[in-house]
Enzyme design. Structure first.
Site, PDB file in Angstrom:
ATOM      1  CE  LYS A 110      53.401 -96.655 -77.993  1.00 52.35           C
ATOM      2  NZ  LYS A 110      53.420 -96.765 -79.479  1.00 52.35           N
ATOM      3  CG  HIS A 152      10.700 -81.487 -61.635  1.00 51.88           C
ATOM      4  ND1 HIS A 152       9.913 -82.543 -61.240  1.00 51.88           N
ATOM      5  CD2 HIS A 152      11.411 -81.141 -60.531  1.00 51.88           C
ATOM      6  CE1 HIS A 152      10.135 -82.813 -59.965  1.00 51.88           C
ATOM      7  NE2 HIS A 152      11.043 -81.963 -59.511  1.00 51.88           N
TER       8      HIS A 152
END
Length: 534
Positions: free
Chosen positions: A149, A286
Site C-alpha cells: 500500500k 481443434h
C-alpha cells in the site's frame, strides 16, 4: 469510503536504510542479505531467518528489538505491532506521519522480503487439518499488504525474482525507483490474493462445500503467449497449483513455443488417453479427437488411431499413455504434427523428434487420474461457471440392456470403448468404434442425427483409405454421449453399419428408439449417465 489524504508526491528514488526479512524458503537468502548489508542496509528478521542471517556472519536485529515485545503464542504474534506496521505504512514526506513516527520512535522499513508460511506445500504434502491451520500466515500477508500500500516509499519482495530486481536496482543506482516499487506492489498483492484463494478453497473443501458464497481462482504465470485463439487476441497461460500431470507441468523438450490452441488441444488429448489401460494413442484436432485406438504397443496404437481420419490428423496433437521409443517416434513423424505429449521418451525417440525442429515434444511426470477429483471452469460475461470434473466410469455391470437382442462380450467392450471416447467429444457427439479403435467420430453438431451422419462419412472414407470394400463402421458399436431424442440418429448409426448402440437413455421417446433398435435386430444398452461436453 475514506478520503484520499493530500500526501506529497512519492519520491522516485528511495535509498533503503532498513530491510525486514522473514522467509520459509531461504533459497538465495545469503547472497541477497550480503548484498544488502554491504550497501549499508540494516537487516531485521525473526526466528529461523534471523538465525540463518547471523550464521552468515552478518549483523541482524530481531524484530523484538524494535517492538520491545518478545515473540509469543507459539510464534503467532511477533510482527503485529505498530512499530512494524508504522514503519511500513508511514508516509515519510507527509508531515503528520513523520511527526508520529518521531514521537513514537518508529523507524522506517524500506524493504520487506516475505515469502509466507508454506500453506500450499503443507496441503499438497498431505498435512492434516491442524498442520494446515498452523501454516496459515497472518503477519506475513499483513506486512506485505502494508508495504505494498505504501509502495511510494517501500519496496516489497514476495519471491526470489522480486528480491533479485531490488538487489539489481540497488547495485546499479543505490536506490529503488517508483516504477519498480509499483511493479513489486502489484506482484505482492497478487501473491496475497492467491494465498487467500488457496486457504479459502482448502477450507471449503474441508467443509465439503461445493458452492461457497465466494470463490477465488488463482494462478501463477507459466507463459505469455504470442496470441490467444487468434492473432488479434492476447493470451497467457497460468498454473493453478493443482499438481495434475499434464500440459501445465510438462517439460517441453523441443519445438516452437506452445500456443493457446496447442495447450488446449494437448490437454484434451492427454485427459482422454489417460482413460485407457492398454497402450493407447489419441489424435486431437481443434479440441476434438479425430482418432483413438489401443494396440499391443504405441506404434500399433498410433497407426490404428491414424486410420480413423488421416486427413484431420494432419497438423494435430498426439497423446500417448506410455513412454515413447524410437520406433514410435519414427511412426509419429511420418506426417506433420504440432504437439506430442507423453509420460516419457527415450534418447532414441528424442533424437528422431529433434529432426522435426518445429514439433513440440512435451514430457510429463505421469498420467492424470481420469476418475480423480477436481474442478473445471468456464468464463461467461460477468462471471464464471464451476463444475466438478467428469469422473464417470461405466463398467459392464452398469449397463442396462433394453433390447431383445443381448450384446456379445465383444460388442460390450466396443460399446464401453466408444462411450469413453464420446465423453471427450464436443456435443452433440457420436462415436463408432470396433476392436479398440474409433471408426468414425461426429462432433459438435446442433443435432444428433447430423453427428451420426458425419461419423458415418468419416468411417466410410477410412474404410476406403484402408482399401476395404466396406465402411470401417461395419460391425461397430455406436456411442451417443446423450440420449437419442428421436429414432433418426439411431437409424443413421444402423445405416452406417453399427450392430450395437450405447447411450444414457432418459428420453420421453426411449420406447420409440428401443422399438427401432429391436426392429433392426441390434443390441442397445443404457448407461444412465450423460457425458455432455459443450
Amino acid at each position: 469510503m475514506p478520503a484520499a489524504p493530500d500526501f506529497p508526491p512519492a519520491p522516485d528514488a528511495i535509498k533503503p536504510v532498513r530491510a525486514l526479512i522473514s522467509l520459509s524458503d531461504k533459497t538465495g537468502l545469503e547472497e541477497a542479505a550480503r548484498t544488502l548489508a554491504g550497501l549499508g542496509v540494516e537487516l531485521v528478521s525473526t526466528g529461523g531467518t534471523k538465525a540463518a542471517i547471523a550464521g552468515f556472519g552478518l549483523p541482524v536485529k530481531d524484530v523484538a528489538d524494535l517492538t520491545g515485545f518478545p515473540e509469543m503464542m507459539d510464534g503467532r504474534v511477533k510482527t503485529l505491532h505498530p512499530v512494524v506496521h508504522g514503519g511500513l505504512l508511514g508516509v515519510r514526506n507527509a508531515p503528520a506521519h513523520a511527526a508520529a513516527m518521531t514521537e513514537h520512535n518508529i523507524g522506517a522499513i524500506d524493504i520487506v522480503w516475505i515469502d509466507l508460511y508454506p500453506f500450499e506445500k503443507t496441503v499438497e504434502s498431505g498435512g492434516g487439518f491442524e498442520a494446515a491451520i498452523e501454516n496459515i500466515d497472518i503477519g506475513g500477508p499483513a506486512m506485505i499488504r502494508s508495504g505494498s500500500k505504501n509502495h511510494g516509499h517501500v519496496a516489497v519482495a514476495v519471491d526470489a525474482e522480486s528480491i533479485g530486481l531490488i538487489v539489481e536496482a540497488l547495485k546499479a543506482d543505490g536506490a529503488t525507483s517508483l516504477a519498480l516499487r509499483k511493479k513489486l506492489a502489484a506482484r505482492a498483492f497478487a501473491r496475497t490474493a492467491a494465498y487467500d484463494a488457496a486457504v479459502s478453497g482448502w477450507f471449503a473443501a474441508q467443509l465439503e462445500d461445493a458452492a461457497p458464497a465466494r470463490k477465488s481462482i488463482a494462478g501463477s504465470l507459466a507463459q505469455t503467449l504470442r496470441y490467444g485463439e487468434n492473432p488479434h487476441q492476447t493470451g497467457a497461460f497460468y498454473r493453478t497449483g493443482e499438481k495434475r500431470p499434464g500440459v501445465a507441468y510438462a517439460a517441453q523438450i523441443q519445438g516452437k513455443e506452445l500456443g493457446y490452441n496447442n495447450i488446449a488441444d494437448a490437454d484434451a488429448a492427454y485427459e482422454l488417453v489417460a482413460e485407457f489401460e492398454a497402450p493407447a494413442c489419441v489424435i486431437v484436432k481443434h479440441a476434438n479427437p479425430c482418432g483413438v485406438a489401443v494396440g499391443t504397443d504405441l506404434s500399433e496404437a498410433y497407426a490404428r488411431a491414424l486410420e480413423c481420419d488421416a486427413v484431420s490428423a494432419f497438423g494435430g496433437v498426439i497423446a500417448v499413455n506410455r513412454p515413447l521409443n524410437g520406433d514410435d517416434a519414427r511412426a509419429i513423424t511420418d506426417i506433420f504434427t504440432e504437439v506430442v505429449i507423453a509420460p516419457g521418451a527415450d534418447d532414441e525417440a528424442k533424437a528422431v523428434f529433434a529432426a522435426k525442429k518445429n514439433l513440440r515434444l512435451l514430457i510429463t511426470d505421469g498420467l492424470p487420474d481420469p476418475h480423480g477429483p477436481g474442478e473445471v471452469f468456464r468464463s461467461v460475461a460477468g462471471g464464471f461457471l464451476v463444475q466438478s470434473r467428469d469422473r464417470s466410469l461405466i463398467k459392464p455391470s452398469d449397463l442396462k440392456i433394453v433390447t431383445r437382442r443381448q450384446p456379445t462380450p465383444t460388442e460390450i467392450q466396443d460399446m464401453l470403448f466408444a462411450f469413453t471416447v464420446a465423453k471427450h467429444v464436443k456435443s452433440n457427439a457420436i462415436v463408432y468404434a470396433k476392436d479398440g479403435q474409433t471408426a468414425g467420430i461426429g462432433a459438435g453438431q446442433m443435432n444428433r442425427r447430423d453427428s451420426a451422419r458425419i461419423a458415418a462419412i468419416r468411417a466410410k472414407e477410412a474404410g476406403e483409405a484402408k482399401g476395404l470394400a466396406h465402411s470401417l463402421a461395419e460391425g461397430s458399436a455406436c456411442a451417443s454421449e446423450a440420449f437419442f431424442p428421436f429414432a433418426d440418429g439411431l437409424l443413421e448409426a444402423v445405416a452406417a453399419g453399427a450392430t450395437a448402440v450405447i447411450q444414457p437413455g432418459g428420453s420421453i421417446r426411449d420406447e420409440e428408439v428401443i422399438a427401432a433398435a429391436d426392429e433392426r435386430g441390434i443390441a442397445m444398452a443404457f448407461t444412465g449417465v450423460r457425458v455432455f461436453r459443450h
